[in-house]
Design a protein around this motif. Structure first.
Motif, mmCIF file in Angstrom:
data_model
loop_
_atom_site.group_PDB
_atom_site.id
_atom_site.type_symbol
_atom_site.label_atom_id
_atom_site.label_comp_id
_atom_site.label_asym_id
_atom_site.label_seq_id
_atom_site.Cartn_x
_atom_site.Cartn_y
_atom_site.Cartn_z
ATOM 1 N N TRP A 1 35.673 37.200 41.743
ATOM 2 C CA TRP A 1 36.668 36.942 42.658
ATOM 3 C C TRP A 1 36.594 37.167 44.010
ATOM 4 O O TRP A 1 35.180 37.666 44.255
ATOM 5 N N ILE A 2 37.207 37.024 45.051
ATOM 6 C CA ILE A 2 36.926 36.772 46.387
ATOM 7 C C ILE A 2 37.706 37.921 47.164
ATOM 8 O O ILE A 2 39.048 37.621 46.894
ATOM 9 N N ALA A 3 37.197 38.700 48.049
ATOM 10 C CA ALA A 3 37.947 39.858 48.806
ATOM 11 C C ALA A 3 37.299 39.407 50.213
ATOM 12 O O ALA A 3 36.325 39.116 50.505
ATOM 13 N N GLU A 4 38.257 39.822 51.025
ATOM 14 C CA GLU A 4 38.198 39.677 52.589
ATOM 15 C C GLU A 4 37.474 40.929 52.964
ATOM 16 O O GLU A 4 36.663 40.905 53.979
ATOM 17 N N SER A 5 37.186 41.872 52.107
ATOM 18 C CA SER A 5 36.485 43.036 52.445
ATOM 19 C C SER A 5 36.307 44.346 51.240
ATOM 20 O O SER A 5 37.227 43.985 50.424
ATOM 21 N N SER A 6 35.556 45.287 51.629
ATOM 22 C CA SER A 6 35.483 46.180 50.470
ATOM 23 C C SER A 6 36.797 47.195 50.295
ATOM 24 O O SER A 6 36.902 47.886 49.256
ATOM 25 N N LYS A 7 37.876 46.991 51.137
ATOM 26 C CA LYS A 7 38.908 47.822 51.098
ATOM 27 C C LYS A 7 40.002 47.045 50.055
ATOM 28 O O LYS A 7 40.744 47.643 49.904
ATOM 29 N N VAL A 8 39.663 45.908 49.822
ATOM 30 C CA VAL A 8 40.643 45.047 49.087
ATOM 31 C C VAL A 8 40.340 45.366 47.500
ATOM 32 O O VAL A 8 39.048 45.115 47.350
ATOM 33 N N ASP A 9 41.040 45.733 46.696
ATOM 34 C CA ASP A 9 40.940 45.835 45.225
ATOM 35 C C ASP A 9 41.691 44.994 44.329
ATOM 36 O O ASP A 9 42.803 44.651 44.783
ATOM 37 N N LEU A 10 41.397 44.502 43.144
ATOM 38 C CA LEU A 10 42.001 43.364 42.519
ATOM 39 C C LEU A 10 41.670 43.708 41.029
ATOM 40 O O LEU A 10 40.530 43.779 40.629
ATOM 41 N N GLU A 11 42.681 43.712 40.075
ATOM 42 C CA GLU A 11 42.299 43.637 38.606
ATOM 43 C C GLU A 11 43.276 42.443 38.102
ATOM 44 O O GLU A 11 44.257 42.413 38.487
ATOM 45 N N PHE A 12 42.690 41.309 37.426
ATOM 46 C CA PHE A 12 43.384 40.365 37.066
ATOM 47 C C PHE A 12 43.281 40.131 35.429
ATOM 48 O O PHE A 12 41.972 39.860 34.998
ATOM 49 N N THR A 13 44.159 40.001 34.800
ATOM 50 C CA THR A 13 43.986 40.048 32.798
ATOM 51 C C THR A 13 45.011 39.144 32.419
ATOM 52 O O THR A 13 46.144 39.155 33.224
ATOM 53 N N ALA A 14 44.620 38.857 31.372
ATOM 54 C CA ALA A 14 45.614 37.967 30.762
ATOM 55 C C ALA A 14 45.632 38.581 29.174
ATOM 56 O O ALA A 14 44.554 38.782 28.750
ATOM 57 N N THR A 15 46.662 38.839 28.543
ATOM 58 C CA THR A 15 46.655 39.585 27.310
ATOM 59 C C THR A 15 47.695 38.877 26.348
ATOM 60 O O THR A 15 48.722 38.579 26.592
ATOM 61 N N SER A 16 47.314 38.477 24.986
ATOM 62 C CA SER A 16 47.947 37.662 24.257
ATOM 63 C C SER A 16 48.935 38.661 23.412
ATOM 64 O O SER A 16 48.683 39.705 23.413
ATOM 65 N N ALA A 17 49.814 38.104 22.769
ATOM 66 C CA ALA A 17 50.873 38.833 21.824
ATOM 67 C C ALA A 17 50.195 39.660 20.629
ATOM 68 O O ALA A 17 50.578 40.763 20.228
ATOM 69 N N LEU A 18 48.906 39.098 20.372
ATOM 70 C CA LEU A 18 48.183 39.780 19.296
ATOM 71 C C LEU A 18 47.438 40.569 19.745
ATOM 72 O O LEU A 18 46.407 41.446 19.090
ATOM 73 N N GLY A 19 47.362 41.051 21.149
ATOM 74 C CA GLY A 19 46.114 42.074 21.686
ATOM 75 C C GLY A 19 45.011 41.582 22.282
ATOM 76 O O GLY A 19 44.201 42.321 22.570
ATOM 77 N N ARG A 20 44.810 40.317 22.140
ATOM 78 C CA ARG A 20 43.382 39.858 22.460
ATOM 79 C C ARG A 20 43.655 39.761 24.234
ATOM 80 O O ARG A 20 44.745 39.784 24.880
ATOM 81 N N LYS A 21 42.491 40.026 24.940
ATOM 82 C CA LYS A 21 42.589 40.336 26.354
ATOM 83 C C LYS A 21 41.309 39.570 26.977
ATOM 84 O O LYS A 21 40.232 39.468 26.417
ATOM 85 N N ALA A 22 41.456 38.789 28.072
ATOM 86 C CA ALA A 22 40.485 38.243 28.797
ATOM 87 C C ALA A 22 40.645 38.427 30.355
ATOM 88 O O ALA A 22 41.800 38.681 30.868
ATOM 89 N N GLY A 23 39.510 38.315 30.920
ATOM 90 C CA GLY A 23 39.517 38.482 32.336
ATOM 91 C C GLY A 23 39.025 37.496 33.190
ATOM 92 O O GLY A 23 38.942 36.351 32.489
ATOM 93 N N ILE A 24 38.763 37.603 34.419
ATOM 94 C CA ILE A 24 38.129 36.396 35.281
ATOM 95 C C ILE A 24 37.235 35.736 34.878
ATOM 96 O O ILE A 24 36.230 36.339 34.394
ATOM 97 N N GLY A 25 37.252 34.237 34.882
ATOM 98 C CA GLY A 25 35.964 33.595 34.320
ATOM 99 C C GLY A 25 36.027 33.535 32.872
ATOM 100 O O GLY A 25 35.194 32.741 32.468
ATOM 101 N N GLU A 26 36.910 34.078 32.169
ATOM 102 C CA GLU A 26 36.930 34.048 30.623
ATOM 103 C C GLU A 26 38.082 33.132 30.161
ATOM 104 O O GLU A 26 39.063 32.724 30.638
ATOM 105 N N ARG A 27 38.259 32.961 28.606
ATOM 106 C CA ARG A 27 39.112 32.355 28.162
ATOM 107 C C ARG A 27 39.750 33.084 26.902
ATOM 108 O O ARG A 27 39.278 33.811 26.127
ATOM 109 N N LEU A 28 41.086 33.195 27.045
ATOM 110 C CA LEU A 28 42.054 33.995 26.236
ATOM 111 C C LEU A 28 42.281 33.040 25.035
ATOM 112 O O LEU A 28 42.935 32.140 25.321
ATOM 113 N N LYS A 29 41.822 33.288 23.913
ATOM 114 C CA LYS A 29 42.062 32.427 22.604
ATOM 115 C C LYS A 29 43.502 33.075 22.205
ATOM 116 O O LYS A 29 43.537 34.221 21.724
ATOM 117 N N ALA A 30 44.474 31.943 22.133
ATOM 118 C CA ALA A 30 45.635 32.251 21.633
ATOM 119 C C ALA A 30 46.225 30.881 21.522
ATOM 120 O O ALA A 30 45.911 29.756 21.840
#
Length: 506
Positions: free
Chosen positions: A384-413
């Motif tokens: 992911w892209i940040a304007e500086s090291s002062k910016v933090d970010l976490e981005f996830t997708a979680t399926s109803a069955l508990g599968r989890k995927a992050g940036i650049g990945e595929r959540l199989k659901a």
């Protein structure tokens, strides 16, 4: 005088439109110097490069070149004269050949090369006998044409000790599999920048970066200067910005000392060949500043074969908004056509002390702090892209069955399985968090004065082929920014943005 007109033009595949002049020759000597002058005129027309052959005898210790050209007054809105310079040695100037010895564009009016040292942008080494070629690149020619004056001076004598480059190591200490921050588009005095490599390394450390990529324009000359500046805390990767007449692109992770030719246009049909050269070395090809308004800088090559595209370059501007829109459309097309998708990058393109290194920066999930691991993370879009090291970010997708995927990945659901999309942000006071899909923005949330907060959205793979996130600053005033048909949708410059998470089995 050498008068150059449209007549007598030579066209070489992958070498642009070129003109070859009559050679100049020097007598052999044991000591001393000798100078010859060449003057001429370039008429307006399709000349990309003008080659001046120089017959160099044995016993030359140094070759020096200086030049100048006319700069007549032109009507308002008409480009004036602008002429670059470089040189190839006796091994030849063939496209993608081995004779390249340096390029300084229009940044310098003179340079010297010897076995021991060379002007920044040029490669030290033997001044071997044979036919060298001084190259003029008339980037813009005024309606009155361009008068040029070139002086070539040979210095005879002992060649001196051989230059030994100090290339940076390909691995730093790192933290194992982790998120690493880096700026992959940087310039120094070895092309058209005013920062020394030491200045760049110091600023990268001050910005909290873990890695940088050296990308001086059209030359590999700086590669041998980076070794002493790397360390356990800073990985330095060698590369090049290839500055063509139809757009600029970054070759990231080239072999130390490797040069990538830039003398081609989109219509020459050689871009694929050059990309393969970079890929054979394990490097990446990245289109740069897609909508830069400078002459020759706007991207015209398409996106086939690229590994990523730079959508945010330096301080946020209208051209970055346009680049992000283009990239978002490419993502939707990749899904629609079931083709590979193109990751996004952001870099500073810093040239001078007033430019902020690390604005913006790539935050890359890599297995280690090494050249290969970082490039693999970028290639996979785990960033992911940040304007500086002062910016933090976490981005996830979680399926109803508990599968989890992050940036650049595929959540199989399953198509109708509920998916929870979560964005956590820090470091953007009063910021706006946006969740977007292939259909555009789906949710907008606000951060308070602390700059920290979380936004959650529910969807299904049937409703969203992918999700991505943006974090925007508030408007600086009421007169700029973006406003949709909903008057509540108002935000300013980008603070952070992610590559997508894809939903479904694909």
């Amino acid at each position: 005088m050498n008068a150059i007109t449209r007549r007598g033009l030579l066209t070489a595949a992958g070498a642009g439109t070129i003109v070859a002049l009559a050679p100049i020759s020097f007598a052999a000597a044991a000591t001393g110097t000798a100078t010859q002058v060449v003057e001429g005129h370039i008429a307006p027309g399709p000349t990309d490069f003008l080659y001046l052959p120089v017959n160099v005898p044995r016993g030359v210790q140094q070759i020096s070149v200086s030049y100048n050209y006319s700069k007549p007054t032109v009507p308002s809105g008409t480009p004036g004269n602008s002429c670059d310079i470089g040189i190839f040695d006796a091994r030849g100037f063939d496209f993608d050949g081995s004779g390249f010895r340096g390029w300084s564009g229009g940044f310098r009016t003179s340079f010297s090369i010897s076995r021991t040292e060379a002007t920044p942008g040029y490669l030290p080494g033997d001044v071997m006998p044979g036919t060298w070629h001084v190259v003029l690149g008339p980037y813009q020619v005024a309606p009155q044409g361009m008068d040029y004056h070139v002086e070539v001076t040979l210095t005879y004598g002992d060649p001196g000790p051989r230059y030994v480059p100090s290339y940076p190591p390909t691995k730093a200490k790192g933290r194992g599999r982790a998120w690493y921050r880096g700026d992959c588009h940087l310039h120094t005095v070895y092309s058209d920048g005013r920062n020394l490599p030491a200045d760049v390394a110091a600023a990268a450390r001050a910005a909290g970066l873990d890695f940088i990529v050296s990308t001086d324009h059209n030359t590999s000359a700086s590669h041998g200067a980076w070794g002493p500046l790397a360390g356990d805390d800073l990985l330095i990767v060698t590369g090049e910005e290839i500055t063509t007449r139809n757009g600029h692109w970054l070759a990231l992770g080239t072999k130390p000392g490797e040069w990538i030719d830039w003398r081609f246009r989109a219509r020459d049909g050689v871009f694929d060949r050059i990309q393969k050269q970079v890929h054979r070395a394990g490097g990446l090809c990245v289109s740069a500043h897609l909508y830069c308004p400078w002459i020759g800088a706007e991207w015209k090559f398409g996106f086939e074969g690229l590994d990523a595209t730079e959508v945010w370059t330096g301080p946020w501007g209208w051209d970055d908004d346009a680049a992000v829109s283009t990239w978002a459309n490419l993502l939707s097309a990749a899904v629609r056509e079931n083709k590979p998708w193109l990751p996004a990058m952001g870099n500073s393109d810093a040239h001078n002390p007033t430019n902020v290194i690390g604005l913006p920066q790539n935050v890359v999930l890599a297995d280690d702090l090494s050249r290969d691991a970082v490039l693999a993370g970028i290639r996979a879009g785990r960033s992911w892209i940040a304007e500086s090291s002062k910016v933090d970010l976490e981005f996830t997708a979680t399926s109803a069955l508990g599968r989890k995927a992050g940036i650049g990945e595929r959540l199989k659901a399953g198509a109708t399985e509920q998916v929870t999309v979560s964005v956590r942000v820090g470091g953007v006071p009063y910021g706006t968090v946006r969740i977007l899909t292939d259909e555009g923005q789906m949710l907008q949330g606000s951060l308070d004065a602390s700059g920290a907060g979380a936004v959650t959205w529910l969807t299904t793979p049937q409703a969203a082929a992918f999700v991505r996130a943006e974090v925007r600053h508030p408007l600086a005033d009421g007169s700029a920014g973006h406003t949709s048909m909903d008057p509540g949708l108002t935000f300013g410059a980008m603070a952070a943005m992610t590559n997508p998470i894809f939903l479904g089995h694909g």
